[in-house]
Write an enzyme that holds these catalytic residues in place. Structure first.
Site, mmCIF file in Angstrom:
data_model
loop_
_atom_site.group_PDB
_atom_site.id
_atom_site.type_symbol
_atom_site.label_atom_id
_atom_site.label_comp_id
_atom_site.label_asym_id
_atom_site.label_seq_id
_atom_site.Cartn_x
_atom_site.Cartn_y
_atom_site.Cartn_z
ATOM 1 N N CYS A 69 0.881 -1.175 0.000
ATOM 2 C CA CYS A 69 0.000 0.000 0.000
ATOM 3 C C CYS A 69 0.915 1.220 0.000
ATOM 4 O O CYS A 69 1.556 1.503 1.019
ATOM 5 C CB CYS A 69 -0.891 -0.008 1.233
ATOM 6 S SG CYS A 69 -1.841 1.505 1.422
ATOM 7 N N CYS A 195 -4.643 6.626 -4.136
ATOM 8 C CA CYS A 195 -4.087 5.267 -4.046
ATOM 9 C C CYS A 195 -2.671 5.326 -4.581
ATOM 10 O O CYS A 195 -2.468 5.568 -5.779
ATOM 11 C CB CYS A 195 -4.932 4.292 -4.843
ATOM 12 S SG CYS A 195 -4.282 2.612 -4.805
#
Ligand SMILES: N[C@@H](CCC[C@H](N)C(=O)O)C(=O)O
EC number: 5.1.1.7
Length: 249
Positions: A69, A195
């Protein structure tokens, strides 16, 4: 337990550290719930590791785990440094391998894992797609209008390819060509404000097509400015993070 809420370009996380390495997927669902929990896109748990500054466990808000992530690494690095769990330049273990992050006040830069192109180019649903793993799998399509982003189409592509889905647009700015990105995130099952690995995937696709330079500003849904750089085939991802609050219960 003490929990800290972070925002990294609008991608938000609950973070805590513990000596106990176990499955925290149920905690992720509860803590990330935006009506009955703290509310976040993901949960990050730091645990000790003898071969790195620490190891992290990452969960999406639906409780699914993910190997990487990008925004989470930036928030996690700031958390680790400000809680004296790691030096300002640190290496920590993730599901995608060892990650290096550098903390300078509220700015954090992460060196992403080597990208792996899964599908160079294919057409589907009226768009041209590129599928690459920048720590997690991302579909990328470059469009002339980000309003072409469609939730249902993204959900279809997400499940068919088990990947996050990104729409990217190249725009002119005073700094030259920049990227604007919208991302449907796997495990959140909706659009997030940002993101990191998605922005990296869009940057790589646009750079491979010679549409943006090796150092480019990228703007996610939140509008915050991130810097993506490609140096010797390695992607560097840099931007601000914000510690929102700490709470205990
Ligand atoms: N928001 C993250 C990506 C988190 C994992 C992703 N939802 C997946 O399950 O693949 C980022 O900043 O990279």
């Amino acid at each position: 337990m003490t929990y800290t809420k972070y925002s990294a370009s609008g991608n938000d996380f609950v973070i805590f550290h513990t000596f106990t390495k176990k499955d925290y997927s149920q905690e992720a669902i509860k803590l990330c719930n935006r009506t009955e929990g703290i509310g976040a896109d993901g949960l990050i748990v730091l645990v000790p590791n003898e071969n790195a500054d620490f190891e992290w466990l990452f969960y999406n808000s639906d409780g699914s785990d993910a190997s990487m992530c990008g925004n989470g690494t930036r928030a996690c690095a700031h958390y680790a440094y400000t809680n004296d769990l790691a030096p300002s330049t640190m290496n920590f273990l993730t599901g995608a391998g060892l990650i290096k992050s550098i903390v300078e006040n509220s700015i954090v830069e992460t060196q992403l894992t080597a990208p792996i192109v899964i599908k160079e180019e294919f057409k589907q649903e009226g768009f041209t797609w590129y599928l690459v793993d920048t720590g997690v799998p991302h579909l990328v399509t470059i469009v002339d209008d980000l309003e072409k982003y469609d939730h249902d189409l993204c959900a279809k592509m997400r499940y068919e390819h088990n990947a996050n889905v990104n729409f990217a647009k190249i725009e002119d700015s005073k700094d030259g060509k920049v990227l604007k990105v919208r991302t449907y995130e796997r495990g959140v099952e909706g659009e997030t404000q940002a993101c990191g690995t998605g922005m990296a995937a869009c940057f790589l696709r646009a750079n491979n097509l010679n549409l943006v330079k090796d150092k480019t500003f990228v703007y996610p849904k939140s509008g915050e400015e991130l810097t993506l750089s490609l140096i010797d085939s390695t992607i560097y991802f840099k931007g601000a993070v914000k510690k929102v609050f700490t709470t205990s219960f």
